[in-house]
Enzyme design. Sequence first.
Site, PDB file in Angstrom:
ATOM      1  N   ASN A   1      42.789  67.981   3.240  1.00 13.71           N
ATOM      2  CA  ASN A   1      42.078  68.782   2.236  1.00 13.71           C
ATOM      3  C   ASN A   1      41.638  70.067   2.944  1.00 13.71           C
ATOM      4  O   ASN A   1      40.634  70.085   3.650  1.00 13.71           O
ATOM      5  CB  ASN A   1      40.888  67.989   1.727  1.00 13.71           C
ATOM      6  CG  ASN A   1      40.289  68.483   0.433  1.00 13.71           C
ATOM      7  OD1 ASN A   1      39.224  68.028   0.033  1.00 13.71           O
ATOM      8  ND2 ASN A   1      40.947  69.394  -0.272  1.00 13.71           N
TER       9      ASN A   1
ATOM     10  N   ASN B   1      37.071  76.881  -5.448  1.00 16.71           N
ATOM     11  CA  ASN B   1      38.393  76.293  -5.571  1.00 16.71           C
ATOM     12  C   ASN B   1      39.465  77.378  -5.541  1.00 16.71           C
ATOM     13  O   ASN B   1      39.178  78.570  -5.634  1.00 16.71           O
ATOM     14  CB  ASN B   1      38.492  75.494  -6.869  1.00 16.71           C
ATOM     15  CG  ASN B   1      37.495  74.366  -6.926  1.00 16.71           C
ATOM     16  OD1 ASN B   1      37.472  73.498  -6.059  1.00 16.71           O
ATOM     17  ND2 ASN B   1      36.634  74.374  -7.950  1.00 16.71           N
TER      18      ASN B   1
ATOM     19  N   CYS C   1      31.942  69.468  -1.577  1.00 20.63           N
ATOM     20  CA  CYS C   1      33.255  68.994  -1.138  1.00 20.63           C
ATOM     21  C   CYS C   1      33.016  68.103   0.066  1.00 20.63           C
ATOM     22  O   CYS C   1      32.518  68.564   1.098  1.00 20.63           O
ATOM     23  CB  CYS C   1      34.169  70.163  -0.777  1.00 20.63           C
ATOM     24  SG  CYS C   1      35.725  69.647  -0.014  1.00 20.63           S
TER      25      CYS C   1
ATOM     26  N   ASN D   1      29.614  66.359  -8.275  1.00 21.75           N
ATOM     27  CA  ASN D   1      30.576  66.917  -9.211  1.00 21.75           C
ATOM     28  C   ASN D   1      31.239  65.762  -9.961  1.00 21.75           C
ATOM     29  O   ASN D   1      31.210  64.613  -9.499  1.00 21.75           O
ATOM     30  CB  ASN D   1      31.610  67.820  -8.512  1.00 21.75           C
ATOM     31  CG  ASN D   1      32.155  67.216  -7.243  1.00 21.75           C
ATOM     32  OD1 ASN D   1      32.105  66.019  -7.035  1.00 21.75           O
ATOM     33  ND2 ASN D   1      32.685  68.050  -6.369  1.00 21.75           N
TER      34      ASN D   1
ATOM     35  N   HIS E   1      33.667  62.972 -11.690  1.00 20.68           N
ATOM     36  CA  HIS E   1      34.898  62.246 -11.399  1.00 20.68           C
ATOM     37  C   HIS E   1      35.116  61.173 -12.462  1.00 20.68           C
ATOM     38  O   HIS E   1      34.154  60.559 -12.950  1.00 20.68           O
ATOM     39  CB  HIS E   1      34.814  61.552 -10.033  1.00 20.68           C
ATOM     40  CG  HIS E   1      34.734  62.492  -8.885  1.00 20.68           C
ATOM     41  ND1 HIS E   1      35.843  62.987  -8.241  1.00 20.68           N
ATOM     42  CD2 HIS E   1      33.654  63.053  -8.272  1.00 20.68           C
ATOM     43  CE1 HIS E   1      35.458  63.800  -7.271  1.00 20.68           C
ATOM     44  NE2 HIS E   1      34.139  63.853  -7.271  1.00 20.68           N
TER      45      HIS E   1
ATOM     46  N   ASN F   1      37.319  65.885 -12.191  1.00 22.06           N
ATOM     47  CA  ASN F   1      38.290  65.435 -11.202  1.00 22.06           C
ATOM     48  C   ASN F   1      38.786  64.054 -11.617  1.00 22.06           C
ATOM     49  O   ASN F   1      38.031  63.274 -12.214  1.00 22.06           O
ATOM     50  CB  ASN F   1      37.651  65.345  -9.813  1.00 22.06           C
ATOM     51  CG  ASN F   1      37.015  66.649  -9.378  1.00 22.06           C
ATOM     52  OD1 ASN F   1      37.671  67.548  -8.904  1.00 22.06           O
ATOM     53  ND2 ASN F   1      35.696  66.763  -9.545  1.00 22.06           N
TER      54      ASN F   1
ATOM     55  N   GLU G   1      42.277  67.449  -8.475  1.00 20.51           N
ATOM     56  CA  GLU G   1      40.979  68.102  -8.327  1.00 20.51           C
ATOM     57  C   GLU G   1      40.812  69.242  -9.320  1.00 20.51           C
ATOM     58  O   GLU G   1      41.715  70.067  -9.499  1.00 20.51           O
ATOM     59  CB  GLU G   1      40.804  68.635  -6.903  1.00 20.51           C
ATOM     60  CG  GLU G   1      40.550  67.551  -5.881  1.00 20.51           C
ATOM     61  CD  GLU G   1      39.860  68.096  -4.643  1.00 20.51           C
ATOM     62  OE1 GLU G   1      38.718  68.598  -4.769  1.00 20.51           O
ATOM     63  OE2 GLU G   1      40.459  68.024  -3.556  1.00 20.51           O
TER      64      GLU G   1
ATOM     65  N   CYS H   1      40.194  64.020  -1.308  1.00 12.80           N
ATOM     66  CA  CYS H   1      38.948  64.471  -1.938  1.00 12.80           C
ATOM     67  C   CYS H   1      37.847  63.531  -1.497  1.00 12.80           C
ATOM     68  O   CYS H   1      37.861  62.338  -1.832  1.00 12.80           O
ATOM     69  CB  CYS H   1      39.085  64.472  -3.456  1.00 12.80           C
ATOM     70  SG  CYS H   1      37.559  64.944  -4.321  1.00 12.80           S
ATOM     71  N   GLY H   2      36.890  64.051  -0.732  1.00 11.51           N
ATOM     72  CA  GLY H   2      35.820  63.227  -0.186  1.00 11.51           C
ATOM     73  C   GLY H   2      34.853  62.719  -1.232  1.00 11.51           C
ATOM     74  O   GLY H   2      34.515  61.528  -1.253  1.00 11.51           O
ATOM     75  N   THR H   3      34.384  63.607  -2.110  1.00 11.83           N
ATOM     76  CA  THR H   3      33.477  63.147  -3.169  1.00 11.83           C
ATOM     77  C   THR H   3      34.206  62.175  -4.095  1.00 11.83           C
ATOM     78  O   THR H   3      33.618  61.219  -4.599  1.00 11.83           O
ATOM     79  CB  THR H   3      32.921  64.329  -3.988  1.00 11.83           C
ATOM     80  OG1 THR H   3      33.996  65.062  -4.565  1.00 11.83           O
ATOM     81  CG2 THR H   3      32.062  65.239  -3.131  1.00 11.83           C
ATOM     82  N   GLY H   4      35.523  62.410  -4.278  1.00 14.71           N
ATOM     83  CA  GLY H   4      36.313  61.510  -5.108  1.00 14.71           C
ATOM     84  C   GLY H   4      36.409  60.124  -4.507  1.00 14.71           C
ATOM     85  O   GLY H   4      36.282  59.114  -5.208  1.00 14.71           O
TER      86      GLY H   4
END
Length: 277
Positions: A11, A62, A71, A160, A162, A193, A211, A220-223
């Site tokens: 990423n 982004n 992120c 954010n 998901h 996302n 994303e 995607c870390g938060t994902g």
Amino acid sequence: MKFVKMHGIGNDYIYIDCFREDPQNLSEMAVKLSDRHYGIGSDGIICIRPSKVADACMQMLNSDGSESAMCGNGVRCVGKYVYDSGIAKKDVITIETKAGIKILKMDIKDGKAVGATVDMGEPQIIPELVPIKAEGKNFINKPIAYLDMERKFTAVSMGNPHIITYVDDVNSIDIEKEGPALEHHDMFPERTNIEFIQVVSPRELIMRVWERGSGETLACGTGACAVAVSGVLNGINEREVLIHLRGGDLKIRYDDKTNHVFMTGNAVEVFRGEVEV
């Protein structure tokens, strides 16, 4: 303008030291520089700024020029830059984001940061706070209709939005078709996302991600954090889980005492350069 190209399990972002630089027209610049044919090439840009409440502040844009609050892979790289450049030469570094202050326990080898474990904070599942247009106290394993089809999703915010769905084979998904349709679905006032998950075992998952604002990315870390939470809510995975993404692996721990999610992964510098903007 000087920059550093870094990635967390693929990423990749262009990092700008705003302790020294003061770039303008960030949205336009993000689109231009992120282009993989005519620019530097990245999933977006991240500005590393001074902070009054933490060791540094990160601002993320982004590749389409839109701004996101956080992120997970990016914040590890911010921590690496802050440590390696001497802004904060500490084993534990704090980074201010629009999703709150993140605490990073740095992984140091031979005097350089090579990764971090990040306290990503508490997940949010109340629909209006994700946000998703839905009634009730949560949106767990509920159907969404799109493209003349329907899948069941779970909605989780890690700063954010998901939505997570479970499939037999992540490689069979037409993500270039399904991703945009879901990202821009009218259920999501701030877009979303999307994570497609294949279950290997209760401690191991395979993930593909679309994303918001960037399209399919390698990670995607938060994902990944949202996926771990979704799996616990749906009784699919344990609270400690290894997630295989296209760019590499993340270890996620969803703590039952603090309700915080902890993410462990690498942070890699690719190259440094200078570009006219």
